[in-house]
Write a protein that holds these residues in place. Structure first.
Motif, short mmCIF file in Angstrom:
data_model
loop_
_atom_site.label_atom_id
_atom_site.label_comp_id
_atom_site.label_asym_id
_atom_site.label_seq_id
_atom_site.Cartn_x
_atom_site.Cartn_y
_atom_site.Cartn_z
N UNK A 123 0.86 -1.19 0.00
CA UNK A 123 0.00 0.00 0.00
C UNK A 123 0.89 1.24 0.00
N UNK A 124 0.35 2.34 -0.50
CA UNK A 124 1.11 3.58 -0.53
C UNK A 124 0.16 4.75 -0.35
N UNK A 125 0.70 5.90 0.06
CA UNK A 125 -0.11 7.11 0.20
C UNK A 125 0.77 8.32 -0.02
N UNK A 126 0.12 9.45 -0.27
CA UNK A 126 0.86 10.67 -0.52
C UNK A 126 -0.07 11.79 -0.95
N UNK A 127 0.45 12.73 -1.72
CA UNK A 127 -0.34 13.85 -2.22
C UNK A 127 0.00 14.11 -3.68
N UNK A 128 -0.91 14.79 -4.38
CA UNK A 128 -0.61 15.29 -5.72
C UNK A 128 -1.18 16.69 -5.87
N UNK A 129 -0.61 17.47 -6.79
CA UNK A 129 -1.02 18.85 -7.02
C UNK A 129 -1.43 19.01 -8.48
N UNK A 130 -2.46 19.86 -8.71
CA UNK A 130 -2.89 20.10 -10.08
C UNK A 130 -3.54 21.47 -10.19
N UNK A 131 -3.66 21.95 -11.42
CA UNK A 131 -4.39 23.19 -11.70
C UNK A 131 -4.84 23.15 -13.15
N UNK A 132 -5.80 24.01 -13.46
CA UNK A 132 -6.29 24.11 -14.84
C UNK A 132 -5.19 24.73 -15.69
N UNK A 133 -4.88 24.08 -16.81
CA UNK A 133 -3.78 24.54 -17.67
C UNK A 133 -4.23 24.95 -19.06
N UNK A 134 -5.39 24.47 -19.51
CA UNK A 134 -5.84 24.75 -20.88
C UNK A 134 -7.35 24.95 -20.87
N UNK A 195 0.85 10.80 -15.29
CA UNK A 195 -0.44 11.41 -14.97
C UNK A 195 -0.64 12.72 -15.72
N UNK A 196 0.42 13.51 -15.85
CA UNK A 196 0.30 14.78 -16.55
C UNK A 196 -0.09 14.56 -18.01
N UNK A 197 0.46 13.54 -18.63
CA UNK A 197 0.10 13.23 -20.02
C UNK A 197 -1.37 12.85 -20.14
N UNK A 198 -1.87 12.11 -19.16
CA UNK A 198 -3.26 11.67 -19.22
C UNK A 198 -4.24 12.81 -18.92
N UNK A 199 -3.93 13.62 -17.91
CA UNK A 199 -4.85 14.69 -17.51
C UNK A 199 -4.80 15.87 -18.48
N UNK A 200 -3.77 15.94 -19.29
CA UNK A 200 -3.69 16.99 -20.31
C UNK A 200 -4.86 16.90 -21.28
N UNK A 201 -5.42 15.72 -21.42
CA UNK A 201 -6.55 15.52 -22.33
C UNK A 201 -7.79 16.28 -21.92
N UNK A 202 -7.88 16.67 -20.63
CA UNK A 202 -9.05 17.43 -20.19
C UNK A 202 -8.65 18.84 -19.74
N UNK A 203 -7.44 19.28 -20.09
CA UNK A 203 -7.02 20.65 -19.79
C UNK A 203 -6.51 20.87 -18.39
N UNK A 204 -6.10 19.80 -17.70
CA UNK A 204 -5.59 19.91 -16.33
C UNK A 204 -4.14 19.43 -16.31
#
Length: 345
Positions: A123-134, A195-204
């Motif tokens: 098991x693992x845990x942590x944090x991630x950060x994101x913002x609207x980019x497009x 993850x950045x490559x995948x979320x880029x598809x929705x502008x995040x």
């Protein structure tokens, strides 16, 4: 007349603002002449007409729509208000801040490892950060069909692929499966890129990804802790010896059974071996010391032999010794040694 007036709005603003809301759409109402647009700190306002972006406004403040906003819109510059007419548009308010989200695996991820045929459950845990980019992509893929979008929606989308990415990057970067924390930064960096490559598809855009800790099954964690405390990594014999000693001291190995007898016999043999080893070392040390003394003074042994011979020559009945007890020189019946003057009678 009262119902007709309610069809128009005097203020266009983010009315349902929440800290965890990524965007909210103001729609299904008409804007009348003299209306105000209010943009608060951390917000951008995007004017839409028939699903197309007319203009993006990033400065915070209060603006007169017909004099400060309309002239800057791409296709609505020539729009003229009538006395009671209105203009129907949509305004998308976007939260511009960077969001920080906690994540954790819902169930153990089975990481392939040669030590365990079924895989290592981690098991693992942590944090991630994101913002609207497009904005354009966000409107095209998400905002066009949704009234609002929450942080939880992004979290669900990310956690749905996170197990696969963990398996991929742990297998690639986790050289020591029992000390994954040492490679946590490399693993996190690889997951962030995917993850950045995948979320880029929705502008995040994913601006950060951190792994706080890896958690092993309890029995594996206990083994790791014991191994580290006794410094026995790779030393199976020492591990077995300490485990047996722990079992006896804790009472887990007791009674007159074969296990207890064997443990006692092994401990006795080990103690006897240690005692014999120490005795041999002490004897060897003493011999070495005597040999060293003889080497430092080679005449000492000869002197001791001469003294012994002289003592033996003197029989204690008043006769003069055949050899001087002081220097060992031969005596021919004199009262004093002719070599050193020692009194002989």
């Amino acid at each position: 007349m009262g119902f007709f007036r309610n069809q128009f709005s005097n203020v266009v603003e983010w009315e349902e603002f929440r800290d965890d809301m990524i965007f909210w759409k103001w729609s299904n109402r008409e804007i009348k002449k003299g209306s105000k647009l209010i943009i608060r700190a951390g917000q951008d306002a995007i004017f839409l007409n028939n699903g197309k972006v007319e203009g993006i406004f990033e400065d915070e403040g209060s603006f007169n729509i017909d004099s400060e906003i309309i002239p800057f819109l791409s296709t609505l510059k020539g729009f003229k208000f009538g006395f009671n007419s209105g203009m129907r548009v949509e305004v998308l308010f976007v939260n511009t801040k960077e969001f920080t989200v906690r994540w954790g695996t819902q169930s153990p991820v089975l990481i392939p490892t040669p030590q365990l045929p079924g895989g290592m459950p981690i098991r693992a845990n942590g944090t991630f950060n994101f913002k609207v980019s497009d904005y354009v992509t966000l409107i095209d893929k998400v905002a066009g069909i949704k009234q609002s979008y929450l942080v939880e929606d992004v979290k669900i989308r990310i956690t749905s692929v996170l197990d696969q990415l963990l398996m991929k990057w742990i297998s690639r970067e986790g050289k020591d499966m029992f000390n994954l924390q040492a490679n946590a930064s490399d693993i996190a960096r690889g997951i962030q890129e995917d993850l950045d490559m995948q979320m880029m598809d929705i502008g995040i855009g994913i601006t950060g990804f951190q792994v706080m800790s890896f958690n092993y099954p309890q029995e594996i964690q206990d083994m790791i802790t014991k191994t580290a405390s006794h410094e026995m990594i790779g030393n199976l014999q020492k591990y077995q010896q300490v485990s047996m000693t722990d079992g006896i001291s804790s009472g887990k190995v007791q009674g007159g059974g074969a296990a207890s007898d064997m443990a006692g016999m092994m401990m006795g043999m080990n103690m006897a071996n240690e005692m014999m080893k120490n005795m041999n070392q002490n004897n060897q040390s003493s011999n070495n010391q005597n040999q060293g003394q003889n080497q430092n003074n080679p005449n000492q042994g000869q002197q001791q032999n001469n003294n012994a011979s002289a003592s033996q020559a003197s029989n204690g009945d008043g006769k003069k010794p055949n050899f001087c007890p002081n220097c060992g020189a031969k005596n021919e019946g004199a009262n004093f040694c002719p070599n050193c003057g020692q009194k002989l009678a």
